[in-house]
Design an enzyme around this catalytic site. Structure first.
Site, PDB file in Angstrom:
ATOM      1  N   ASP A 146       6.733  -2.884  -1.289  1.00 52.66           N
ATOM      2  CA  ASP A 146       5.596  -2.098  -1.772  1.00 52.66           C
ATOM      3  C   ASP A 146       4.540  -3.048  -2.331  1.00 52.66           C
ATOM      4  O   ASP A 146       4.821  -3.851  -3.227  1.00 52.66           O
ATOM      5  CB  ASP A 146       6.063  -1.118  -2.849  1.00 52.66           C
ATOM      6  CG  ASP A 146       4.922  -0.288  -3.391  1.00 52.66           C
ATOM      7  OD1 ASP A 146       4.261   0.389  -2.589  1.00 52.66           O
ATOM      8  OD2 ASP A 146       4.670  -0.343  -4.601  1.00 52.66           O
ATOM      9  N   THR A 202      -1.048   0.526  -0.361  1.00 43.90           N
ATOM     10  CA  THR A 202      -1.364  -0.553  -1.304  1.00 43.90           C
ATOM     11  C   THR A 202      -1.447  -1.908  -0.600  1.00 43.90           C
ATOM     12  O   THR A 202      -2.308  -2.724  -0.930  1.00 43.90           O
ATOM     13  CB  THR A 202      -0.306  -0.613  -2.411  1.00 43.90           C
ATOM     14  OG1 THR A 202       1.001  -0.649  -1.822  1.00 43.90           O
ATOM     15  CG2 THR A 202      -0.386   0.612  -3.294  1.00 43.90           C
ATOM     16  N   THR A 203      -0.567  -2.152   0.370  1.00 46.32           N
ATOM     17  CA  THR A 203      -0.653  -3.401   1.128  1.00 46.32           C
ATOM     18  C   THR A 203      -1.908  -3.419   1.986  1.00 46.32           C
ATOM     19  O   THR A 203      -2.582  -4.447   2.105  1.00 46.32           O
ATOM     20  CB  THR A 203       0.597  -3.574   2.007  1.00 46.32           C
ATOM     21  OG1 THR A 203       1.767  -3.470   1.196  1.00 46.32           O
ATOM     22  CG2 THR A 203       0.595  -4.919   2.690  1.00 46.32           C
ATOM     23  N   ASP A 253       6.210   6.993  -3.549  1.00 47.63           N
ATOM     24  CA  ASP A 253       5.065   6.893  -2.638  1.00 47.63           C
ATOM     25  C   ASP A 253       4.990   8.115  -1.730  1.00 47.63           C
ATOM     26  O   ASP A 253       3.904   8.669  -1.496  1.00 47.63           O
ATOM     27  CB  ASP A 253       5.173   5.621  -1.790  1.00 47.63           C
ATOM     28  CG  ASP A 253       4.919   4.365  -2.604  1.00 47.63           C
ATOM     29  OD1 ASP A 253       4.586   4.497  -3.799  1.00 47.63           O
ATOM     30  OD2 ASP A 253       5.051   3.252  -2.060  1.00 47.63           O
TER      31      ASP A 253
END
Length: 583
Positions: free
Chosen positions: A101, A134-135, A431
């Protein structure tokens, strides 16, 4: 001979002595600037600010910030997509975290470069706002900066780049809203299918990808149990070691681990139908006098009267609780052995030292109110539920409150082997829950797998050709940067990225706007037909945050660093030998 310097012009009517002038405290900033006078080979120096202050500015400073952000991006680049790798991070205390994550990894990385910290902030913002992507947001910001680097080195003014990037971001967001696929929320079957596909897409890149069908139903059921506001804190997440992932369960109600208990607890009933629940913030325990008070007595009778008074106070509290008629008593503070035995004799279940968040969730779900005194326990401050039960889950015992009328709530109990694995499962489910909540609130989806990025890249390239001047090149660079998502998906899966991207460009040029990377067959596919869906808000937020972060870094042309910021033990803050805060 008097020579003029760029910063100051100094005149002298008398002889100039070759001595240094003292430091002039002209400002409290940290720029180290000096003006020199040369006379007879001597160079007296005027120091304006603190000595040792580090300052850098201009193009080298911008390039340095961009390079620092690139290093951070390289740290999370390989975690993107279903074939992404995991990172093992060990902190200062030796605690091990295994995750892919982006927000978790960025939070655990102790980044000290001031410009690179911006990427940590946007990853945290993306995680808080939509939960996933998020990445992607870190990679996009890094690629925007990478594409701007040649223009910076060719002395294009940063504000021109910032203006072009903001224009490109607004065009991209408008295009996403235009092409997003709306979903009919009024059809329950279609709505559930949308939620399941969005949750499966989120979990496909996680450690639990092989069990995503099992967890997809748990996540969607959990979110649908909530009320219209979809409060995240009404979904409890509990870890129980042992068993397999398939042993995880969803409880329609409140469940928490059995607290510490004294002798007599085993005699209490472990199941009630429609019980009354008393929630307390009261300590029901006898205290040792030597630790809490100092009393001087002359004889044993006086001491005995003090002990009897304390027992009397405790028994009075217990009588008042029993008189209110509850079958379950929960307290945030300890419930001692005397109180436990007292409740057992009257067939009342009790639990002390209940965690505050579990107590609040029980209050919201079952009704009632947490009481700090037992002097006025009326029926309206007691909660209720359909069934209370204590059950064994693995090696732990759990208290279950099911059929809660006050609010819609649920608890997910996760099973697994290693503690790190269960922790990563919890982050993955978090998530997915965030994505399902966003999909419920925003009824439009786009195709994942790099499809929407390729669509935007082609659209911005075509639009840039209608613009004259430097903006054309800069919007084209923005469009090229968007291709980092499908390219990295291919790299992480071991595919030939050049070949796959050429196929994607061909498909998009033919009007197949939802074609993206098919990581399972090493090819391209229509990801809308393959149900690789994600809420449009995820992509909108990612592009907005990445573009703003890139513009923020490009707007900085000078870094001023206080010399004391490099010394953690600043004067006056070190640990002395005098009296102070204990370790």
């Amino acid at each position: 001979r008097l020579r003029r310097q760029p910063t100051f012009l100094c005149y002298s009517t008398g002889p100039i002595r070759p001595t240094l002038r003292p430091t002039l405290p002209l400002t409290s900033g940290f720029v180290h600037t000096a003006a020199t006078m040369e006379f007879g080979g001597m160079q007296p120096q005027i120091i304006l600010l603190k000595e040792g202050t580090d300052t850098s500015q201009g193009v080298p400073q911008l390039v340095s910030n961009i390079n620092a952000c690139q290093v951070v991006c390289d740290g999370v680049r390989t975690t993107l997509g279903p074939r992404g790798m995991d990172k093992l991070v060990v902190n200062q205390e030796g605690r091990v975290t295994i995750s892919n994550d982006g927000a978790t990894i960025m939070g655990l990385m102790d980044i000290v470069h001031p410009a690179a910290k911006t990427l940590t902030e946007i990853a945290r913002s993306q995680d808080a706002e939509v939960g996933d992507g998020t990445t992607s947001v870190v990679l996009l910001a890094g690629e925007f900066l990478k594409e701007s680097k040649p223009f910076i080195e060719e002395l294009v003014h940063p504000q021109i780049i910032v203006r072009a990037y903001r224009q490109a971001a607004s065009l991209a967001i408008a295009k996403i809203r235009e092409v997003a696929h709306p979903v009919n929320k009024n059809d329950p079957k279609e709505r559930r299918e949308l939620l399941e596909k969005c949750a499966a897409t989120s979990m496909s890149s996680k450690l639990i990808a092989n069990q995503k069908e099992f967890f997809t139903k748990i996540v969607v059921d959990a979110v649908e149990m909530l009320d219209d506001d979809l409060p995240l804190n009404m979904i409890g997440m509990k870890r129980v070691g042992g068993g397999s992932l398939d042993d995880s369960m969803l409880v329609a109600g409140v469940a928490f681990k059995k607290t510490f208990s004294y002798a007599g607890f085993e005699m209490q009933p472990k199941k009630y139908a429609q019980p009354k629940i008393c929630l307390l913030n009261v300590e029901l325990e006898l205290k040792a006098e030597r630790e809490n008070a100092e009393i001087r007595v002359d004889n044993v009778a006086e001491y005995q009267s003090i002990v009897d008074a304390e027992w009397g106070i405790l028994y009075k509290k217990l009588e008042q609780i029993v008189a209110a008629g509850p079958q379950v008593v929960l307290s945030k503070l300890p419930i001692g052995d005397v109180a436990t035995q007292y409740f057992s004799d009257r067939d009342i279940f009790c639990a002390g030292r209940v965690p505050e968040d579990d107590l609040k969730r029980t209050m919201k779900a079952c009704g009632g109110a947490v009481q700090t005194s037992v002097s006025d326990l009326t029926p309206d401050v007691l909660g209720t539920c359909e069934v209370f039960e204590e059950r064994q889950i693995g090696g732990e015992r759990f208290n279950f409150f099911q059929g809660c009328p006050g609010a819609k709530t649920c608890t997910i109990i996760m099973r697994g082997g290693a503690e790190q694995f269960i922790a990563e499962t919890e982050r993955s489910l978090h998530d997915a829950i965030m994505i399902v909540r966003r999909a419920l609130k925003n009824d439009s989806v786009v195709a994942g797998g790099g499809a929407i990025e390729m669509l935007l890249s082609r659209y911005l390239r075509e639009h840039s050709r209608t613009i004259a001047g430097k903006q054309q090149l800069l919007i084209g660079a923005f469009a090229k940067a968007l291709e980092v998502i499908p390219r990295q998906l291919c790299d992480n899966a071991g595919f030939d990225a050049t070949n796959i991207l050429n196929k994607l460009r061909q498909k998009h040029a033919q009007g197949n706007c939802w074609y993206g990377v098919d990581v399972y067959n090493e090819s391209v596919a229509d990801n809308m037909e393959a149900f690789v869906w994600e809420p449009a808000l995820v992509r909108i937020n990612a592009i907005t945050s990445a573009a703003e972060a890139a513009c923020l870094v490009l707007s900085v042309d000078e870094t001023i660093k206080n010399p004391s910021s490099n010394n953690p033990a600043a004067p006056g803050r070190g640990r002395g030998r005098g009296r102070g805060r204990g370790r």
